[in-house]
Design an enzyme around this catalytic site. Structure first.
Site, PDB file in Angstrom:
ATOM      1  N   HIS A   1      -0.546 -12.174  -8.968  1.00  0.00           N
ATOM      2  CA  HIS A   1       0.060 -11.443  -7.993  1.00  0.00           C
ATOM      3  C   HIS A   1      -0.674 -10.250  -7.775  1.00  0.00           C
ATOM      4  O   HIS A   1      -1.244  -9.486  -8.720  1.00  0.00           O
ATOM      5  CB  HIS A   1       1.582 -10.889  -7.969  1.00  0.00           C
ATOM      6  CG  HIS A   1       2.355 -12.027  -8.166  1.00  0.00           C
ATOM      7  ND1 HIS A   1       3.061 -12.468  -9.434  1.00  0.00           N
ATOM      8  CD2 HIS A   1       3.003 -12.894  -7.225  1.00  0.00           C
ATOM      9  CE1 HIS A   1       3.907 -13.404  -9.302  1.00  0.00           C
ATOM     10  NE2 HIS A   1       3.850 -13.700  -7.951  1.00  0.00           N
TER      11      HIS A   1
ATOM     12  N   ASP B   1       1.148 -15.134 -15.249  1.00  0.00           N
ATOM     13  CA  ASP B   1       1.348 -16.255 -14.181  1.00  0.00           C
ATOM     14  C   ASP B   1       0.574 -16.811 -13.687  1.00  0.00           C
ATOM     15  O   ASP B   1       0.669 -17.682 -12.717  1.00  0.00           O
ATOM     16  CB  ASP B   1       2.603 -15.569 -13.290  1.00  0.00           C
ATOM     17  CG  ASP B   1       2.245 -14.208 -13.026  1.00  0.00           C
ATOM     18  OD1 ASP B   1       0.888 -13.716 -13.172  1.00  0.00           O
ATOM     19  OD2 ASP B   1       2.981 -13.358 -12.368  1.00  0.00           O
TER      20      ASP B   1
ATOM     21  N   ASP C   1      -3.104 -10.674 -13.044  1.00  0.00           N
ATOM     22  CA  ASP C   1      -1.604 -11.349 -12.820  1.00  0.00           C
ATOM     23  C   ASP C   1      -2.214 -12.064 -11.606  1.00  0.00           C
ATOM     24  O   ASP C   1      -2.799 -11.903 -10.781  1.00  0.00           O
ATOM     25  CB  ASP C   1      -0.684 -10.260 -12.370  1.00  0.00           C
ATOM     26  CG  ASP C   1       0.528 -10.794 -12.349  1.00  0.00           C
ATOM     27  OD1 ASP C   1       1.439 -10.578 -13.362  1.00  0.00           O
ATOM     28  OD2 ASP C   1       1.082 -11.192 -11.356  1.00  0.00           O
TER      29      ASP C   1
ATOM     30  N   HIS D   1       3.634  -3.905  -9.717  1.00  0.00           N
ATOM     31  CA  HIS D   1       4.223  -3.597  -8.399  1.00  0.00           C
ATOM     32  C   HIS D   1       4.953  -2.328  -8.068  1.00  0.00           C
ATOM     33  O   HIS D   1       5.127  -2.161  -6.842  1.00  0.00           O
ATOM     34  CB  HIS D   1       5.221  -4.820  -8.114  1.00  0.00           C
ATOM     35  CG  HIS D   1       4.547  -6.218  -8.160  1.00  0.00           C
ATOM     36  ND1 HIS D   1       3.554  -6.635  -7.418  1.00  0.00           N
ATOM     37  CD2 HIS D   1       4.898  -7.334  -8.729  1.00  0.00           C
ATOM     38  CE1 HIS D   1       3.251  -7.938  -7.635  1.00  0.00           C
ATOM     39  NE2 HIS D   1       3.992  -8.250  -8.367  1.00  0.00           N
TER      40      HIS D   1
HETATM   41 ZN   LIG Z   1       2.849 -11.608 -11.481  1.00  0.00          ZN
END
Ligand SMILES: [Zn+2]
Length: 523
Positions: A375, A460, A373, A336
């Protein structure tokens, strides 16, 4: 004319040419047998002599034009230690009772002008007619062409019809000579390359580059020092459970040490002022990075540098051939973090720093980053959005943090076409992801032809994650890993470095990561 064997410090080595390197090792199937094709090495002296002495006198005279006893120690040593950058000498070997026995040799000698080279072959009687000489000519042409050599030539004794026939088949033309005289053939290197594919298909010869598979893993208790406070999902506890599972892996998994990244390495990706900001926030005992939702403590700057450095170390180990693949269990995560902003538990973007290191230190050109991931890796996308040499592909949950993923975002400017977001519906399982993998991700990577694959390995996306809403299983991660290996074997000699991102159910994280690492090792 001949490229230098090593480039100077200021000159980037050529990342990839269409030509072959004489030192590449290939597994080749001739007929039903498996063989290894590689350059002759200093240790091959005895093998080479055994090869010559196992022929009958007639064969040696016919192929080489001199008696076999001439292959004395000195001549054999000269041949196996020849400068492969100038006069490559290749052997085809078969494993017999654990020993590599020579079945054929092929080489060329560069003429003084540097444009022509004399070629010569000897194939053992036992392995005739399965295409070894033809394969070796083609291989030599692949090596010769990028070196600027345009023509091969060879002298053929009048009774060696097989060799004359082969030279004609690959486009060679013989100078006129009386029937009982040696004939000289001239063969265009481009002609050989043109007939190569047809020849391999006719003889049903399959080749693949030999990859010595070995997997490195990195874990270290230093990452526990990044304290995110009470009840934070990205916790040291989560790390301890993962590390305990990795410690249980057998010794075949090479334990890779870490190191601290240099500031200059971080600055290949992050802006100076952002690096400075992280340092100051940590020095001032801030609990959060001022750029976003990232908890920090007084150790966090150093630990983040440790994490980046460990990934660079793993990349170096793969490039040095110590391991072919590696998994780095590092924290804090990185995907991120943009060039100017830490967020989403991330401080420095380790995978992005590794991509730049591969380009600038190792001279590779095209780097593919596969991010699974749950995200979207907004930081990685943002860093490489205009870069045509870094492909970013993300599989993630639709409509979720950090709300940056657009399936129509294919890159910008020069980077148009090297970004791909694949959003998966909330609650979807591994099958949905694997289908998207085959339909969208795989064609993209194949078209890009990476020199190295980096994985942003977040777990995740696994079922039962307290943050993620996908339902992948350990087998999903194992299968994705195997598919990465297929891609890496095809395009980049099996080179993969995988880096931990998210994964917040400690037991789930550990079991998915172990499935991933075992699949990396098994290939
Ligand atoms: Zn993540």
């Amino acid at each position: 004319m001949i490229p230098p064997s090593d480039s100077g410090p200021h000159e980037k080595p050529q990342a990839k040419s269409d030509g072959a390197d004489a030192r590449e090792r290939l597994r080749v199937k001739f007929g039903e047998g498996d063989y290894l094709v590689r350059a002759l090495e200093a240790g091959d002296m005895r093998t080479l002599q055994e090869f010559f002495y196992s022929h009958n006198e007639e064969t040696i005279r016919m192929r080489y034009g001199y008696p076999r006893k001439w292959m004395n120690d000195e001549d054999a040593y000269k041949l196996v230690t020849v400068d492969q950058e100038k006069d490559p000498a290749l052997g085809i070997f078969q494993e017999v009772e654990g020993k590599q026995e020579l079945r054929a040799i092929g080489r060329y000698y560069l003429d003084q002008g540097g444009k022509r080279a004399e070629i010569a072959f000897v194939v053992h009687e036992d392995t005739r007619h399965i295409g070894m000489a033809g394969f070796l000519i083609a291989r030599l042409a692949e090596i010769a062409e990028p070196r600027g050599i345009t023509e091969f030539w060879a002298s053929v004794l009048p009774d060696n019809r097989t060799m004359a026939g082969l030279f004609v088949a690959v486009g060679g033309k013989a100078a006129k000579a009386a029937l009982d005289e040696e004939r000289t053939f001239e063969i265009g290197v481009d002609e050989v390359l043109k007939s190569r594919k047809k020849f391999l298909e006719e003889k049903k010869i399959e080749t693949k580059e030999e990859i010595q598979r070995k997997t490195g893993i990195h874990y270290d208790s230093c990452y526990e020092r990044h304290d995110t406070g009470e009840d934070h999902p990205e916790s040291a506890d989560r790390y301890r459970v993962l590390m305990a599972a990795l410690e249980e892996l057998p010794a075949e998994f090479v334990r890779l040490p870490g190191r601290m990244a240099k500031v200059s390495e971080v600055l290949r990706v992050h802006e100076y002022y952002y690096h400075d900001l992280v340092w100051r926030d940590v020095e001032e005992f801030a609990e959060q990075l001022r750029t976003g939702d990232t908890a920090i403590c007084e150790e966090s700057y150093e630990v983040a540098l440790e994490a980046s450095g460990a990934v660079l170390n793993a990349v170096d180990a793969v490039m040095a051939g110590e391991v072919s693949t590696a998994f780095c269990a590092t924290r804090p995560p990185g995907h991120h973090a943009t060039a100017t902003r830490g967020m989403g538990f991330c401080i420095f973007n380790h995978v992005a720093i590794a991509a730049r290191h591969l380009q600038e230190v190792h001279g590779l050109k095209r780097i593919a980053i596969i991010d699974w991931d749950v995200h979207h890796g907004n930081g990685t996308e943002d860093i490489f959005i205009e870069d045509p040499d870094v492909l970013y592909v993300s599989l993630h949950e639709h409509g979720y943090y950090p709300h940056t993923a657009s399936d129509t975002q294919r890159g910008q400017g020069a980077g148009e076409g090297t970004n791909l977001n694949i959003s998966l519906p909330e609650g979807s399982d591994g099958e949905t992801a694997l289908l998207a993998w085959s339909e969208k991700l795989e064609p993209e990577v194949n078209a890009f032809q990476p020199d190295f694959i980096l994985i942003s390995a977040g777990f995740d996306s696994r079922m039962d994650d307290p943050i993620g809403g996908l339902r992948w299983t350990d087998e999903t991660f194992a299968e994705m890993t195997r598919r990465c290996i297929v891609l890496a074997d095809r395009w980049c000699r099996g080179r993969i470095v995988s880096v931990l991102e998210g994964g917040y159910n400690p037991e789930g994280l550990a079991s998915a990561a172990i499935a991933h690492v075992k699949a990396l090792e098994a290939g």
